[in-house]
Write a protein that holds these residues in place. Structure first.
Motif, PDB file in Angstrom:
ATOM      1  N   ASN A  52      25.869  24.793   1.828  1.00  0.00           N
ATOM      2  CA  ASN A  52      26.440  25.918   1.038  1.00  0.00           C
ATOM      3  C   ASN A  52      26.458  27.018   1.990  1.00  0.00           C
ATOM      4  OD1 ASN A  52      23.802  27.304   2.380  1.00  0.00           O
ATOM      5  ND2 ASN A  52      22.168  26.480   1.428  1.00  0.00           N
ATOM      6  N   THR A  53      26.963  26.856   2.919  1.00  0.00           N
ATOM      7  CA  THR A  53      27.578  28.095   4.062  1.00  0.00           C
ATOM      8  C   THR A  53      28.278  27.174   4.764  1.00  0.00           C
ATOM      9  OG1 THR A  53      26.108  29.105   3.882  1.00  0.00           O
ATOM     10  CG2 THR A  53      27.289  29.833   5.369  1.00  0.00           C
ATOM     11  N   PHE A  85      30.683  30.493   0.661  1.00  0.00           N
ATOM     12  CA  PHE A  85      29.156  29.920   0.333  1.00  0.00           C
ATOM     13  C   PHE A  85      29.175  28.890  -1.162  1.00  0.00           C
ATOM     14  CE2 PHE A  85      29.077  33.750   2.183  1.00  0.00           C
ATOM     15  CZ  PHE A  85      28.210  34.194   3.533  1.00  0.00           C
ATOM     16  N   ARG A  88      33.313  33.043   6.265  1.00  0.00           N
ATOM     17  CA  ARG A  88      32.346  32.196   5.588  1.00  0.00           C
ATOM     18  C   ARG A  88      32.479  32.260   4.034  1.00  0.00           C
ATOM     19  NH1 ARG A  88      26.829  33.964   8.270  1.00  0.00           N
ATOM     20  NH2 ARG A  88      27.470  35.978   7.996  1.00  0.00           N
TER      21      ARG A  88
END
Ligand code: DAH
Length: 342
Positions: free
Chosen positions: A205-206, A194, A192
Motif C-alpha cells: 500500500n506504500t 499510496f 512515496r
C-alpha cells in the motif's frame, strides 16, 4: 619536652578516629588554630628559665611537631576526599569488552533514489518533491483523468475526509512543476505513493516511484528512448536491451510500457521474468497536450516526454530482493545487509 610528646600522642590518636573532612578540620583547629593546643604550649613555656641549649632543642622539637601535624592533616584530607569521589563513581572494570556502536544503514530504496538523482542531475534535471497528501486536481484531473474517467478505477485511492488524496502516483508532480517552471524544463520527482492494495509479494500500500518530465521543442519518442537507455545502463552498469509496447495512461499519448530484457537469464526465460525473458519496468510516453495546457504550457509550441519508474521495484531487481514486504516490515535484519553499501 614531655608536653610535646603528650601532644604528639594525643594528636596521633585523634587523627586515627577522624572519619570525615569535618573531623579533620576540627582537629586542625584544635591543635594548629590560633588558640590551639600548640599555640598554648608555646605560650606556657618560660624561655627565660631554659638554657640556650634546651631552648634550641625545644624549638626544634616544637617545629618538627608542627610540620608533622600540618602534613598529616593534609594527607588525611586527601585520603578522605579521594574516598568520597570513589564512592560516587561506579566501579569500572577495564578488562570488560566495550559496548560498541552499531552503524545504521541506508534503505535500499534510498540508495537507488540517490543513484538516480545523481544520474539525472548530471543531465540537468531538477529534483522536485511534491506532496504526499495531494489535491484531487493534481493527482487526477490535471493529468487528463477527470472525475468520471474509467482510468481512475485503475488506482485504488485513499481518500481523506477533506477531499484530498494520498497521492497514488508521482505523476501528480507533473502539473505542479509545469506551473512552477514553465517550458522548457527537465525535472524528476522521486517520492512515496499510496494505494489501497491487497498486500502480496509484489504489491504494497506504500511504495516509491520516480517521475520524470522533460518539455522542450520537438521532443520525440527517440528522445524518450535514448534517455531511458542511458538511465538503465547507468543503473545496472551495463548495456540493457529494451523494448517498447503500447500502454495506456490518460496523461500520455502515445503511451508505452518500456520493458528490459531480463538481467538474470539474459532473455532466455526464468522465474524472475516469468519465463518471458522481459521485465516490465518503465511506463512512459509523450506528454498529452491537455496536461501541458493544464500546466499553462502551449502544446502547439512545446512537447515533452514523461515516465514513472517504480523505485521500489527497481530496488528489488537491483539488489535481488524477492519480497516487497521486507521494505516496510521494520525487520532490521533486512536493512542491516546494506550497511556496506552506504
Ligand atoms: N503514474 C503511472 C502509474 O503510477 C505511471 C506512469 C505512466 C507515469 C506513464 C508516467 C507516464 O509519467 O508517462 O501507474
Amino acid at each position: 619536652m614531655e608536653n610535646i610528646d603528650v601532644l604528639r600522642e594525643g594528636f596521633e590518636k585523634e587523627k586515627e578516629s577522624c572519619a570525615s573532612v569535618e573531623d579533620v578540620e576540627a582537629l586542625r583547629l584544635k591543635y594548629l588554630g590560633r588558640k590551639g593546643l600548640l599555640a598554648q604550649l608555646r605560650k606556657n613555656v618560660d624561655f627565660k628559665v631554659l638554657s640556650p641549649e634546651k631552648r634550641g632543642t625545644f624549638g626544634k622539637e616544637f617545629n618538627d611537631l608542627k610540620t608533622l601535624m600540618e602534613s598529616s592533616i593534609e594527607a588525611q584530607l586527601t585520603t578522605l576526599q579521594e574516598r568520597m569521589v570513589a564512592k560516587k563513581l561506579p566501579s569500572i572494570d577495564m578488562t570488560l569488552p566495550g559496548s560498541g556502536h552499531t552503524l545504521g544503514s541506508m534503505h535500499p530504496v534510498t540508495l537507488v533514489r540517490l543513484e538516480l538523482e545523481e544520474i539525472f542531475m548530471s543531465m540537468g534535471f531538477v529534483i522536485e518533491t511534491g506532496f504526499e497528501v495531494e489535491k484531487e486536481y493534481y493527482n487526477f484531473d490535471a493529468l487528463n483523468t477527470p472525475f468520471d474517467h474509467p482510468a481512475r478505477e485503475m488506482q485504488d485511492t485513499f481518500w481523506l475526509t477533506n477531499g484530498m488524496v494520498l497521492r497514488t502516483q508521482t505523476s501528480a508532480v507533473q502539473v505542479r512543476a509545469l506551473e512552477k517552471y514553465g517550458a522548457p524544463m527537465k525535472m524528476i520527482a522521486p517520492g512515496r505513493c499510496f494505494r489501497y492494495e491487497t498486500i502480496d509479494a509484489s504489491h504494497e500500500n506504500t511504495f516509491y516511484q520516480l517521475e520524470g518530465l522533460m518539455v522542450d521543442h520537438n521532443i520525440s519518442v527517440a528522445n524518450l528512448i535514448s534517455v531511458m537507455k542511458l538511465l538503465l545502463s547507468k543503473v545496472f552498469h551495463r548495456e540493457v536491451v529494451t523494448r517498447l509496447r503500447p500502454g495506456y495512461f490518460p496523461f500520455v499519448e502515445p503511451g508505452f510500457e518500456l520493458d528490459i530484457q531480463c538481467l538474470i537469464c539474459g532473455g532466455s526465460g526464468c522465474r524472475s521474468c516469468k519465463n518471458s525473458g522481459w521485465i516490465e519496468l518503465l511506463p512512459c510516453g509523450l506528454v498529452h497536450p491537455n496536461v501541458l495546457k493544464f500546466g499553462g504550457v502551449d502544446p502547439d509550441v512545446w512537447s515533452g516526454f514523461a515516465f514513472g519508474l517504480g523505485l521500489t521495484r527497481l530496488a528489488m531487481m537491483k539488489y535481488g530482493i524477492p519480497n516487497i514486504r521486507l521494505f516496510n516490515s521494520g525487520d532490521i535484519r533486512a536493512l542491516e545487509q546494506f550497511t556496506t553499501a552506504v
